[in-house]
Design a protein around this motif. Structure first.
Motif, mmCIF file in Angstrom:
data_model
loop_
_atom_site.group_PDB
_atom_site.id
_atom_site.type_symbol
_atom_site.label_atom_id
_atom_site.label_comp_id
_atom_site.label_asym_id
_atom_site.label_seq_id
_atom_site.Cartn_x
_atom_site.Cartn_y
_atom_site.Cartn_z
ATOM 1 N N LEU A 55 31.472 43.891 34.323
ATOM 2 C CA LEU A 55 30.500 43.106 35.080
ATOM 3 C C LEU A 55 31.240 42.368 36.186
ATOM 4 O O LEU A 55 32.252 41.703 35.937
ATOM 5 C CB LEU A 55 29.788 42.107 34.166
ATOM 6 C CG LEU A 55 28.811 41.142 34.856
ATOM 7 C CD1 LEU A 55 27.601 41.897 35.391
ATOM 8 C CD2 LEU A 55 28.367 40.033 33.900
ATOM 9 N N LYS A 56 30.734 42.476 37.416
ATOM 10 C CA LYS A 56 31.317 41.793 38.561
ATOM 11 C C LYS A 56 30.257 40.958 39.258
ATOM 12 O O LYS A 56 29.079 41.306 39.244
ATOM 13 C CB LYS A 56 31.914 42.797 39.548
ATOM 14 C CG LYS A 56 33.068 43.614 38.993
ATOM 15 C CD LYS A 56 33.614 44.566 40.045
ATOM 16 C CE LYS A 56 34.778 45.385 39.496
ATOM 17 N NZ LYS A 56 35.318 46.311 40.533
ATOM 18 N N LYS A 57 30.702 39.857 39.876
ATOM 19 C CA LYS A 57 29.823 39.010 40.681
ATOM 20 C C LYS A 57 30.450 38.870 42.060
ATOM 21 O O LYS A 57 31.583 38.397 42.185
ATOM 22 C CB LYS A 57 29.639 37.638 40.035
ATOM 23 C CG LYS A 57 28.694 36.702 40.784
ATOM 24 C CD LYS A 57 28.468 35.413 39.976
ATOM 25 C CE LYS A 57 27.422 34.516 40.599
ATOM 26 N NZ LYS A 57 27.929 33.823 41.790
ATOM 27 N N ASN A 58 29.731 39.330 43.062
ATOM 28 C CA ASN A 58 30.259 39.321 44.430
ATOM 29 C C ASN A 58 31.614 40.016 44.513
ATOM 30 O O ASN A 58 32.524 39.576 45.216
ATOM 31 C CB ASN A 58 30.367 37.895 44.959
ATOM 32 C CG ASN A 58 29.004 37.256 45.115
ATOM 33 O OD1 ASN A 58 28.022 37.926 45.412
ATOM 34 N ND2 ASN A 58 28.930 35.954 44.890
ATOM 35 N N GLY A 59 31.767 41.105 43.758
ATOM 36 C CA GLY A 59 32.992 41.897 43.777
ATOM 37 C C GLY A 59 34.109 41.366 42.897
ATOM 38 O O GLY A 59 35.142 42.024 42.743
ATOM 39 N N ALA A 95 35.640 40.319 39.245
ATOM 40 C CA ALA A 95 35.446 40.662 37.835
ATOM 41 C C ALA A 95 35.043 39.429 37.027
ATOM 42 O O ALA A 95 35.641 38.357 37.163
ATOM 43 C CB ALA A 95 36.711 41.268 37.262
ATOM 44 N N VAL A 96 34.018 39.574 36.196
ATOM 45 C CA VAL A 96 33.565 38.504 35.307
ATOM 46 C C VAL A 96 34.089 38.752 33.898
ATOM 47 O O VAL A 96 34.807 37.935 33.328
ATOM 48 C CB VAL A 96 32.026 38.417 35.297
ATOM 49 C CG1 VAL A 96 31.555 37.368 34.292
ATOM 50 C CG2 VAL A 96 31.503 38.079 36.691
ATOM 51 N N ARG A 97 33.712 39.885 33.317
ATOM 52 C CA ARG A 97 34.193 40.263 31.995
ATOM 53 C C ARG A 97 33.785 41.695 31.694
ATOM 54 O O ARG A 97 32.925 42.260 32.376
ATOM 55 C CB ARG A 97 33.672 39.329 30.904
ATOM 56 C CG ARG A 97 32.168 39.349 30.712
ATOM 57 C CD ARG A 97 31.740 38.590 29.474
ATOM 58 N NE ARG A 97 32.325 39.173 28.278
ATOM 59 C CZ ARG A 97 32.011 38.781 27.037
ATOM 60 N NH1 ARG A 97 31.158 37.795 26.856
ATOM 61 N NH2 ARG A 97 32.566 39.351 25.997
ATOM 62 N N LYS A 98 34.394 42.271 30.679
ATOM 63 C CA LYS A 98 34.025 43.609 30.219
ATOM 64 C C LYS A 98 32.943 43.462 29.153
ATOM 65 O O LYS A 98 33.127 42.785 28.141
ATOM 66 C CB LYS A 98 35.235 44.335 29.639
ATOM 67 C CG LYS A 98 34.934 45.697 29.039
ATOM 68 C CD LYS A 98 34.508 46.711 30.091
ATOM 69 C CE LYS A 98 34.198 48.071 29.471
ATOM 70 N NZ LYS A 98 35.395 48.721 28.871
#
Length: 229
Positions: A170-174, A176-179
């Protein structure tokens, strides 16, 4: 599903005395405040989060008597939240704990600390595996779920019909947030994302189906009904 049932029964054991003869609803709290500080939760005199709910974790579904009840949320460094919830019979609500910018003007060029907030999302049923995505981030709600890019309004619930149950980044604005982990169960899920004022983001994948009444609870209700004239 067996894992979810065990979580439910562990949580139910904490509340069994209080709900022995009452009608009940279902609740589940998820902490979407990024960082290493836990959120303390109190519902009346009950504590469904033990030593505190860590970021990107959830309490699991538990039963609670219907009607109004006092709620307090506390994270170190933030103003404590005190309010109330109204539990409806048989209803299942997932409560997301998140941050909201304080609208008060800055003092000495320093913005006020963010406010702790709560938002409910209803449990839902699905035929087989299903995923709904929502963001409680204050701004910049552009995400990438694996190869799929989505642009959602705050609090908007979006169906992700292409999800196969496989894990994905999962990415936010390119960034990485978490898998997000893979799941085998043919059940409904929410993927919820939240952020702080510095742009740090977190997310949690949470079982979204309303749990059934446990067998011990059903038996007590049947015995009570038989005793009535």
């Amino acid at each position: 599903m067996k894992r979810l049932i065990s979580i439910l029964f562990l949580a139910v054991s904490q509340f069994s005395t209080a709900i022995a003869q009452d009608e009940v609803g279902f609740m589940n709290f998820v902490n979407l405040v990024p960082g290493d500080k836990v959120c303390e939760i109190r519902i009346e005199s009950k504590n469904p989060a033990g030593d505190g709910l860590k970021s990107a974790s959830y309490t699991g579904w538990f039963l609670f008597p219907v009607g109004p009840c006092a709620l307090s949320l506390k994270v170190e460094g933030l103003e404590e939240v005190k309010g109330s919830l109204n539990i409806e019979e048989g209803a299942g609500l997932l409560y997301a704990i998140y941050l909201e910018p304080d609208p008060k003007p800055a003092k000495d060029d320093k913005p006020a600390p963010p406010l702790l907030k709560i938002r409910s999302f209803p449990a839902f049923e699905a035929e087989g595996r299903a995923l709904r995505f929502a963001s409680v981030c204050a701004e910049d709600n552009r995400f990438q779920l694996g190869p799929q890019a989505v642009d959602v309004e705050r609090f908007q619930v979006m169906e992700i019909p292409t999800w196969s149950g496989a894990g994905f980044p999962l990415k936010k604005n390119g960034k990485a947030v978490r898998k997000i982990p893979s799941v085998q169960e043919q059940e409904p899920y929410y993927l919820l994302a939240g952020s702080d004022l510095e742009g740090n983001c977190t997310a949690a994948l949470v079982f979204a189906g309303k749990p059934g009444i446990p067998p011990w609870r059903q038996k007590k209700k049947e015995e009570t009904a038989e005793k009535k004239p």
